[in-house]
Scaffold this motif. Structure first.
Motif, mmCIF file in Angstrom:
data_model
loop_
_atom_site.group_PDB
_atom_site.id
_atom_site.type_symbol
_atom_site.label_atom_id
_atom_site.label_comp_id
_atom_site.label_asym_id
_atom_site.label_seq_id
_atom_site.Cartn_x
_atom_site.Cartn_y
_atom_site.Cartn_z
ATOM 1 N N ALA A 47 0.830 -1.198 0.000
ATOM 2 C CA ALA A 47 0.000 0.000 0.000
ATOM 3 C C ALA A 47 0.869 1.254 0.000
ATOM 4 N N GLU A 48 1.913 1.267 0.844
ATOM 5 C CA GLU A 48 2.800 2.425 0.890
ATOM 6 C C GLU A 48 3.522 2.614 -0.446
ATOM 7 N N ALA A 49 3.970 1.492 -1.042
ATOM 8 C CA ALA A 49 4.687 1.569 -2.307
ATOM 9 C C ALA A 49 3.791 2.133 -3.417
ATOM 10 N N GLU A 50 2.529 1.708 -3.444
ATOM 11 C CA GLU A 50 1.627 2.203 -4.472
ATOM 12 C C GLU A 50 1.339 3.687 -4.283
ATOM 13 N N ARG A 51 1.122 4.104 -3.050
ATOM 14 C CA ARG A 51 0.830 5.521 -2.808
ATOM 15 C C ARG A 51 2.031 6.402 -3.161
ATOM 16 N N LEU A 52 3.231 5.938 -2.844
ATOM 17 C CA LEU A 52 4.423 6.711 -3.173
ATOM 18 C C LEU A 52 4.634 6.740 -4.693
ATOM 19 N N ALA A 53 4.376 5.616 -5.359
ATOM 20 C CA ALA A 53 4.511 5.585 -6.817
ATOM 21 C C ALA A 53 3.553 6.559 -7.476
ATOM 22 N N VAL A 54 2.338 6.650 -6.951
ATOM 23 C CA VAL A 54 1.349 7.574 -7.486
ATOM 24 C C VAL A 54 1.808 9.017 -7.272
ATOM 25 N N ARG A 55 2.331 9.307 -6.089
ATOM 26 C CA ARG A 55 2.796 10.676 -5.822
ATOM 27 C C ARG A 55 3.954 11.054 -6.746
ATOM 28 N N GLN A 56 4.863 10.111 -6.984
ATOM 29 C CA GLN A 56 5.984 10.386 -7.866
ATOM 30 C C GLN A 56 5.546 10.547 -9.319
ATOM 31 N N PHE A 57 4.509 9.837 -9.714
ATOM 32 C CA PHE A 57 4.023 9.913 -11.095
ATOM 33 C C PHE A 57 3.424 11.275 -11.396
ATOM 34 N N GLY A 58 2.751 11.865 -10.409
ATOM 35 C CA GLY A 58 2.185 13.195 -10.585
ATOM 36 C C GLY A 58 0.683 13.198 -10.424
ATOM 37 N N ALA A 59 0.166 14.336 -9.975
ATOM 38 C CA ALA A 59 -1.281 14.485 -9.831
ATOM 39 C C ALA A 59 -1.940 14.462 -11.213
ATOM 40 N N ILE A 60 -3.142 13.922 -11.260
ATOM 41 C CA ILE A 60 -3.840 13.777 -12.537
ATOM 42 C C ILE A 60 -4.012 15.107 -13.257
ATOM 43 N N PRO A 61 -4.405 16.204 -12.586
ATOM 44 C CA PRO A 61 -4.512 17.479 -13.308
ATOM 45 C C PRO A 61 -3.203 17.923 -13.941
ATOM 46 N N GLU A 62 -2.073 17.447 -13.402
ATOM 47 C CA GLU A 62 -0.770 17.851 -13.928
ATOM 48 C C GLU A 62 -0.356 17.046 -15.159
ATOM 49 N N ILE A 63 -0.815 15.819 -15.274
ATOM 50 C CA ILE A 63 -0.353 14.968 -16.365
ATOM 51 C C ILE A 63 -1.397 14.768 -17.459
ATOM 52 N N VAL A 64 -2.665 15.066 -17.171
ATOM 53 C CA VAL A 64 -3.715 14.728 -18.125
ATOM 54 C C VAL A 64 -3.582 15.541 -19.413
ATOM 55 N N SER A 65 -3.022 16.748 -19.324
ATOM 56 C CA SER A 65 -2.899 17.586 -20.512
ATOM 57 C C SER A 65 -2.005 16.929 -21.557
ATOM 58 N N GLY A 66 -0.863 16.404 -21.128
ATOM 59 C CA GLY A 66 0.038 15.745 -22.070
ATOM 60 C C GLY A 66 -0.577 14.517 -22.699
ATOM 61 N N TYR A 67 -1.255 13.702 -21.919
ATOM 62 C CA TYR A 67 -1.919 12.525 -22.461
ATOM 63 C C TYR A 67 -3.049 12.921 -23.414
ATOM 64 N N GLN A 68 -3.762 13.996 -23.062
ATOM 65 C CA GLN A 68 -4.851 14.429 -23.929
ATOM 66 C C GLN A 68 -4.321 14.905 -25.276
ATOM 67 N N ARG A 69 -3.171 15.553 -25.282
ATOM 68 C CA ARG A 69 -2.552 15.962 -26.544
ATOM 69 C C ARG A 69 -2.210 14.750 -27.397
ATOM 70 N N GLU A 70 -1.716 13.695 -26.769
ATOM 71 C CA GLU A 70 -1.385 12.476 -27.506
ATOM 72 C C GLU A 70 -2.642 11.853 -28.121
ATOM 73 N N LEU A 71 -3.744 11.878 -27.409
ATOM 74 C CA LEU A 71 -4.991 11.353 -27.945
ATOM 75 C C LEU A 71 -5.518 12.226 -29.082
ATOM 76 N N THR A 72 -5.290 13.518 -29.004
ATOM 77 C CA THR A 72 -5.701 14.412 -30.087
ATOM 78 C C THR A 72 -4.918 14.117 -31.356
ATOM 79 N N VAL A 73 -3.633 13.862 -31.209
ATOM 80 C CA VAL A 73 -2.807 13.469 -32.360
ATOM 81 C C VAL A 73 -3.312 12.153 -32.953
ATOM 82 N N ALA A 74 -3.657 11.200 -32.086
ATOM 83 C CA ALA A 74 -4.156 9.905 -32.564
ATOM 84 C C ALA A 74 -5.454 10.073 -33.344
ATOM 85 N N ALA A 75 -6.346 10.951 -32.860
ATOM 86 C CA ALA A 75 -7.599 11.199 -33.574
ATOM 87 C C ALA A 75 -7.321 11.827 -34.939
#
Length: 230
Positions: A47-75
């Motif tokens: 549980a601790e490892a997963e929570r720390l991994a999530v924190r290191q990955f970044g908050a969703i509002p911070e990363i969703v923009s980049g992923y959304q751009r990738e999906l726009t390119v795919a479309a």
């Protein structure tokens, strides 16, 4: 937040083609799981490892923009591929159909003088749209994206389709019903099949264009955050 909850929220936050969206979400899950495994091997509980991994990955509002751009390119790639294939295909299909039907050349004696120029203009318009789709597909490829803003290419594809289809539809109706064509053309089996194929292609193009415009609006409204993918 545990990995499953994080990935589920990420999936709900993204919009775009189902296949590429699923790939991005799976990629994020795999990356989080690998990080959590490494942290767990260092002595943390799962549980601790997963929570720390999530924190290191970044908050969703911070990363969703980049992923959304990738999906726009795919479309955009999907719509560009569709235009590159379907537009020349339907133009060739109708050209062959009108070349071989009606069989009697005298049936065209009452064809108006504007018929051939309008038919030629329709072919050129469709050819240009197909070429634009191919060029856009190249611009959205990984080799071409460094020179252009991908979301602008995707937006341009959507605009071109919405501008092109009414013109193509109007010219097609003019050719079919504005000229004194032979009776029974509409009920000729190849004509019926050609109309079905054309309508299906137009429907797919409009769907893809609408999705491209909707996704590019979302990208333009989001902050200019970097893409998290390497």
């Amino acid at each position: 937040m545990r990995i499953d909850d994080y990935v589920a929220e990420l999936g709900r936050s993204l919009a775009g083609p189902p296949g590429p969206k699923r790939d991005l979400v799976v990629e994020a899950r795999d990356s989080l799981a690998d990080t959590a495994d490494a942290l767990e091997a260092e002595g943390l509980t799962r549980a601790e490892a997963e929570r720390l991994a999530v924190r290191q990955f970044g908050a969703i509002p911070e990363i969703v923009s980049g992923y959304q751009r990738e999906l726009t390119v795919a479309a955009g790639r999907m719509l560009g591929t569709l235009l590159l294939i379907s537009v020349p295909m339907t133009a060739l299909m109708w050209s062959v159909l009108w070349r071989f039907y009606p069989m009697d050349p005298s049936a065209w004696t009452n064809r108006p003088a504007w018929f051939s120029p309008v038919s030629r203009a329709l072919d050129i318009l469709q050819l240009g749209t197909g070429v634009f789709g191919g060029l856009s597909l190249f611009a959205l490829s990984r080799g071409g994206r460094w020179r252009l803003r991908p979301h602008l290419v995707t937006k341009g594809l959507g605009i071109v389709v919405w501008a092109m289809l009414p013109v193509v539809g109007g010219l097609s109706l003019l050719l079919n019903y504005g000229a004194d064509l032979p009776q029974g053309v509409d009920f000729f089996l190849p004509t019926v099949l050609a109309n079905l194929v054309t309508s299906a292609c137009w429907g797919l193009q409009l769907y893809g264009a609408t999705r491209c415009l909707r996704l590019t609006r979302a990208v333009c409204a989001s902050p200019g955050l970097p893409d998290p993918r390497p």
